[in-house]
Design an enzyme around this catalytic site. Structure first.
Site, short mmCIF file in Angstrom:
data_model
loop_
_atom_site.label_atom_id
_atom_site.label_comp_id
_atom_site.label_asym_id
_atom_site.label_seq_id
_atom_site.Cartn_x
_atom_site.Cartn_y
_atom_site.Cartn_z
N ASN A 152 0.85 -1.19 0.00
CA ASN A 152 0.00 0.00 0.00
C ASN A 152 0.89 1.24 0.00
O ASN A 152 1.70 1.42 0.90
CB ASN A 152 -0.89 0.03 1.24
CG ASN A 152 -1.95 1.11 1.17
OD1 ASN A 152 -2.93 0.97 0.44
ND2 ASN A 152 -1.74 2.20 1.87
N GLU A 153 0.73 2.05 -1.04
CA GLU A 153 1.47 3.31 -1.13
C GLU A 153 2.94 3.15 -0.72
O GLU A 153 3.40 3.75 0.27
CB GLU A 153 0.80 4.41 -0.30
CG GLU A 153 -0.55 4.81 -0.86
CD GLU A 153 -1.14 6.05 -0.20
OE1 GLU A 153 -0.71 6.41 0.90
OE2 GLU A 153 -2.03 6.66 -0.82
N CYS A 158 15.60 3.88 3.07
CA CYS A 158 16.32 3.36 4.22
C CYS A 158 17.81 3.52 3.96
O CYS A 158 18.28 3.31 2.85
CB CYS A 158 15.95 1.88 4.39
SG CYS A 158 16.91 1.05 5.65
N CYS A 163 21.30 -1.34 2.65
CA CYS A 163 20.87 -0.47 1.54
C CYS A 163 22.07 0.28 0.96
O CYS A 163 22.16 0.46 -0.26
CB CYS A 163 19.79 0.50 2.01
SG CYS A 163 18.20 -0.32 2.28
N GLU A 308 -8.30 4.89 -4.31
CA GLU A 308 -8.82 5.52 -3.09
C GLU A 308 -9.23 6.95 -3.39
O GLU A 308 -8.58 7.65 -4.17
CB GLU A 308 -7.74 5.59 -1.99
CG GLU A 308 -7.35 4.29 -1.38
CD GLU A 308 -6.26 4.49 -0.31
OE1 GLU A 308 -6.20 5.57 0.31
OE2 GLU A 308 -5.46 3.56 -0.13
N LYS A 357 -9.47 7.74 12.76
CA LYS A 357 -10.84 7.52 13.25
C LYS A 357 -11.83 8.57 12.74
O LYS A 357 -13.03 8.31 12.69
CB LYS A 357 -10.87 7.42 14.77
CG LYS A 357 -10.37 8.64 15.52
CD LYS A 357 -10.38 8.36 17.02
CE LYS A 357 -9.77 9.49 17.82
NZ LYS A 357 -8.32 9.66 17.53
N PHE A 358 -11.34 9.75 12.35
CA PHE A 358 -12.28 10.76 11.84
C PHE A 358 -12.19 10.92 10.33
O PHE A 358 -12.71 11.88 9.77
CB PHE A 358 -12.05 12.10 12.55
CG PHE A 358 -12.33 12.02 14.03
CD1 PHE A 358 -13.56 11.55 14.48
CD2 PHE A 358 -11.37 12.39 14.96
CE1 PHE A 358 -13.82 11.44 15.85
CE2 PHE A 358 -11.62 12.29 16.31
CZ PHE A 358 -12.85 11.81 16.77
N HIS A 359 -11.50 9.99 9.66
CA HIS A 359 -11.43 10.07 8.20
C HIS A 359 -12.78 9.66 7.61
O HIS A 359 -13.40 8.70 8.06
CB HIS A 359 -10.33 9.11 7.71
CG HIS A 359 -9.93 9.33 6.29
ND1 HIS A 359 -10.75 9.02 5.23
CD2 HIS A 359 -8.80 9.84 5.75
CE1 HIS A 359 -10.13 9.31 4.10
NE2 HIS A 359 -8.95 9.83 4.38
C1 GLA Z 1 -3.75 6.74 1.94
C2 GLA Z 1 -3.65 5.30 2.40
C3 GLA Z 1 -4.82 4.84 3.20
C4 GLA Z 1 -5.31 5.91 4.15
C5 GLA Z 1 -5.61 7.15 3.34
C6 GLA Z 1 -6.19 8.26 4.16
O1 GLA Z 1 -4.20 6.90 0.69
O2 GLA Z 1 -3.39 4.41 1.36
O3 GLA Z 1 -4.45 3.69 3.92
O4 GLA Z 1 -4.32 6.17 5.08
O5 GLA Z 1 -4.43 7.61 2.77
O6 GLA Z 1 -6.52 9.35 3.35
ZN ZN Z 2 17.86 -0.73 4.58
#
Ligand code: GLA
Ligand code: ZN
Length: 676
Positions: A152-153, A158, A163, A308, A357-359
């Site tokens: 994820n993203e 490092c 590295c 997203e 939690k507030f997203h």
């Molecule tokens: C990113 C992440 C998600 C979440 C959103 C919140 O895009 O991939 O896991 O944290 O931001 O906006």
């Molecule tokens: Zn490293």
């Protein structure tokens, strides 16, 4: 592959984290009912679920996930299955401290956060490969699983010894001989010559932060290291013969990596978009989003996924502004207009605790379906269902803007001619807007792109010429293309080493000019550019310029505009040169947006590019064309706060969305279908 992915649907859904609710079966059941009600047909599962999937080393607990995938599938909801490598469990970091990242000052981080792990660590790689294989073996062949969401993203870097060692190997492979590196990096300056590759350290504020070529190569290495890690993850999920398509979600204008390099690594490009709507004008935000959508689409030249977006307000921006009624629809339709085959949210159900939690979410803490957001989400779901035939259609562009991450790294790292702000993205956006004002599709590519299929290529602030680039441009113009470039172009090579013998390097004859000096202007300081009477581009107004003004010598080009003030007043500022079958424009200063609109309107009309609007579109109106072999889908959107006049009689065809009226309502979308 695309058919298998979505079976002719636009995907609609988002990140779903049922592992946070396993003790509440009634909530999980309610979620599925609500998803169906909102026409949601896909969720991304497993992101950040490692500590539940493997609570102790080797203790794999996948049955809960298998049951949820099955339950969703029975209810018509597909799964994009994630690998959990975005965040590691505590036991892993405790047992194998080498998996945690080391910062540029040499300190190892504590446990916590996301992507706080080393992409080189053999142990981290092994543990990720193991859990990925478990997921693939147990769940990969489930008919509900349509795709892999790798990590994820990805992001960050490092500086651990492992590295650093890989970096030295990477440099040795690239330069072979240390003297070649010394020469290309210009290390004689300040006596920084290296005697061997083994001596080289990554850039650090405690050591060498100013050797621009080192910084550049480090960034290239970080991209390659991340891709290498991702390839390892992909191999692991595909190891048992599973060949489901893979993606990973990219971020908006992320400077930490060169996403163009992922072109052949991923089957599908996907990304996460969180614009700050209602901060300033919606049309500026829409323009910026359009540029980014086109950039993502252009990586593979295919439709992509919006992985997203937020159904209401995020929790991490400086101010959490609610999307005004209608904004979610307009913003989502813009993604589809620019080639997305999905609208997905972060998140389906709002978490109860911790940082997000507030997203905003489809289902909030209150937990009902009678909320404004849920109603808007549902209305959009119904619309996307009706538009399913658009899935997989392509965007064909005859014009391209070059926006190159390596160029950006080099230009922004370089000292001078403006260390405050070079305004690279802003300039790219003005040029992009100028092209888009005539309603044409525009690709946003980097310098590695093949230019031959375009009729217009615009390359603003093309500071660095990557190897072979100038040759491509010369061929493009010689064979009839129109090229537009600006000040601060063709200045350095791939190692940020200045070209000697005049710039723009090797294109001075194509452009018919040589740039002599560049003047940095203080913030707020302005000059003007004035039209030469009867100039060939029909320019008639005087425009404001700021930030950077270049003095140029004209050889064969004709001057279209001259500077208004200062000691270079009346000197050439904008030129056009005929070269073989094509033309090359040079813009010497950072001109206001309306200049690019006027100049590019002339260039687009002269080029006779198809799907152009019949007239220059009003500001805030976006036009994009998606097509299949049989059908064309013209999207027209209004990002103004008031209804805006657009003469739709120019665009016959069947309406798939909106009304045929004299005006398009604020945030309205019109889709017109024609059969080829
Ligand atoms: C990113 C992440 C998600 C979440 C959103 C919140 O895009 O991939 O896991 O944290 O931001 O906006
Ligand atoms: Zn490293």
């Amino acid at each position: 592959m695309k058919e298998r992915l979505t079976e002719g649907h636009l995907l609609y859904g988002g990140d779903y984290n049922p592992e946070q609710w396993l003790d509440r079966p009634n909530i999980l059941q309610k979620d599925i009912d609500y998803m169906k009600e909102a026409h949601i047909n896909v969720v991304s599962l497993g992101i950040f679920a490692w500590s539940v999937l493997e609570p102790a080393e080797g203790d794999y607990q996948l049955e809960w996930l298998a049951e949820i995938i099955e339950e969703l599938y029975k209810n018509g909801i597909y799964t994009i299955l994630a690998t959990p490598s975005g965040a590691r469990p505590k036991w892993l970091a405790d047992r194998y401290p080498e998996v945690l990242r080391v910062d540029e000052t040499g300190h190892r981080n504590f446990f916590g956060f996301r992507h706080n792990h080393c992409y080189t660590s053999p142990i981290y790689r092994k543990k990720v490969a193991q859990i990925n294989r478990q997921l693939s073996n147990r769940l990969g062949e489930h008919p509900g699983v349509i795709m892999w969401h790798i990590s994820n993203e990805y992001g960050g870097e490092c500086y651990c010894p492992l590295c650093q060692h890989e970096f030295r190997k990477w440099l040795e492979k690239k330069y072979k001989n240390i003297e070649v590196l010394n020469d290309k990096w210009c290390t004689t300056f300040w006596s920084h010559r290296y005697q061997s590759f083994a001596q080289i350290e990554a850039p650090s504020r405690r050591g060498e932060p100013l050797l621009h070529a080192l910084n550049l190569d480090w960034r290239r290495f970080v991209t390659d290291r991340t891709i290498d890690f991702a390839k390892m993850e992909i191999q692991a999920v595909h190891k048992n013969g599973n060949d489901k398509p893979v993606t990973t979600n990219f971020m908006y204008d992320f400077k930490g990596m060169n996403y163009a390099k992922w072109k052949d690594v991923l089957d599908v490009i996907s990304w996460d978009n969180y614009p700050t709507w209602h901060k300033g004008s919606e049309r500026e935000t829409a323009l910026d989003c359009a540029l980014e959508y086109d950039r993502m689409r252009s990586i593979k030249g295919e439709s992509f996924l919006l992985m997203e977006s937020c159904p209401s307000a995020t929790s991490w921006q400086s101010v959490s502004k609610l999307k005004r009624p209608g904004m979610l629809h307009a913003a989502s339709m813009q993604a589809i207009a620019h080639g997305s085959d999905s609208i997905q949210y972060f998140q389906i159900r709002q978490s109860r605790g911790a940082v997000e939690k507030f997203h905003g979410a489809v289902i909030d803490h209150y937990g009902g379906n009678d909320t404004r957001v849920f109603r808007e989400v549902t209305a959009l779901g119904i619309d996307l269902d009706a538009l399913r035939e658009i899935q997989g259609s392509r965007i064909h562009a005859e014009a391209a803007v070059i926006y190159d991450m390596e160029n950006r790294w080099a230009m922004e790292d370089s000292d001078g001619p403006r260390n405050e702000n070079m305004y690279y993205r802003e300039t790219v956006r003005k040029v992009y807007e100028g092209l888009r004002a005539m309603g044409i599709n525009v690709d946003v590519v980097d310098m590695e792109a093949d230019l031959a299929s375009y009729r217009i290529v615009a390359a603003p602030m093309n500071y660095m010429y990557r190897d072979g680039y100038e040759k491509k441009v010369r061929e493009f113009v010689a064979s009839g293309g129109t090229y537009l470039t600006t000040y601060w172009s063709g200045v350095v090579d791939e190692c940020d080493r200045c070209f000697i013998d005049g710039t723009p390097y090797h294109l001075m004859d194509v452009l018919g000019i040589r740039s002599k000096e560049i003047d940095g202007l203080y913030e707020g300081e302005v000059n003007g550019i004035c039209p030469v009477p009867e100039n060939s581009a029909g320019l008639q107004k005087t425009y404001q310029v700021s930030h950077l003004c270049e003095r140029i010598d004209v050889t064969t080009a004709s001057t279209l505009m001259t500077y208004q003030h200062d000691f270079y007043g009346e000197e050439p500022a904008v030129t056009c040169n005929a070269y073989k079958k094509g033309k090359a424009y040079y813009v010497g200063a950072d001109a206001e947006g309306s200049f690019y609109r006027d100049l590019l309107q002339h260039i687009v009309c002269e080029g006779g590019i198809c799907n152009a609007a019949k007239e220059s579109l009003p500001e805030g109106i976006e036009m994009t064309l998606r097509e299949t072999e049989d059908n064309r889908y013209l999207f027209i959107q209004n990002f103004n706060r008031t209804k805006t006049k657009v003469d739709l009689s120019h665009y016959p065809g069947e309406l798939l969305m909106g009304q045929r009226e004299d005006t398009i309502p604020a945030l309205g979308t019109i889709i017109i279908k024609t059969t080829v």
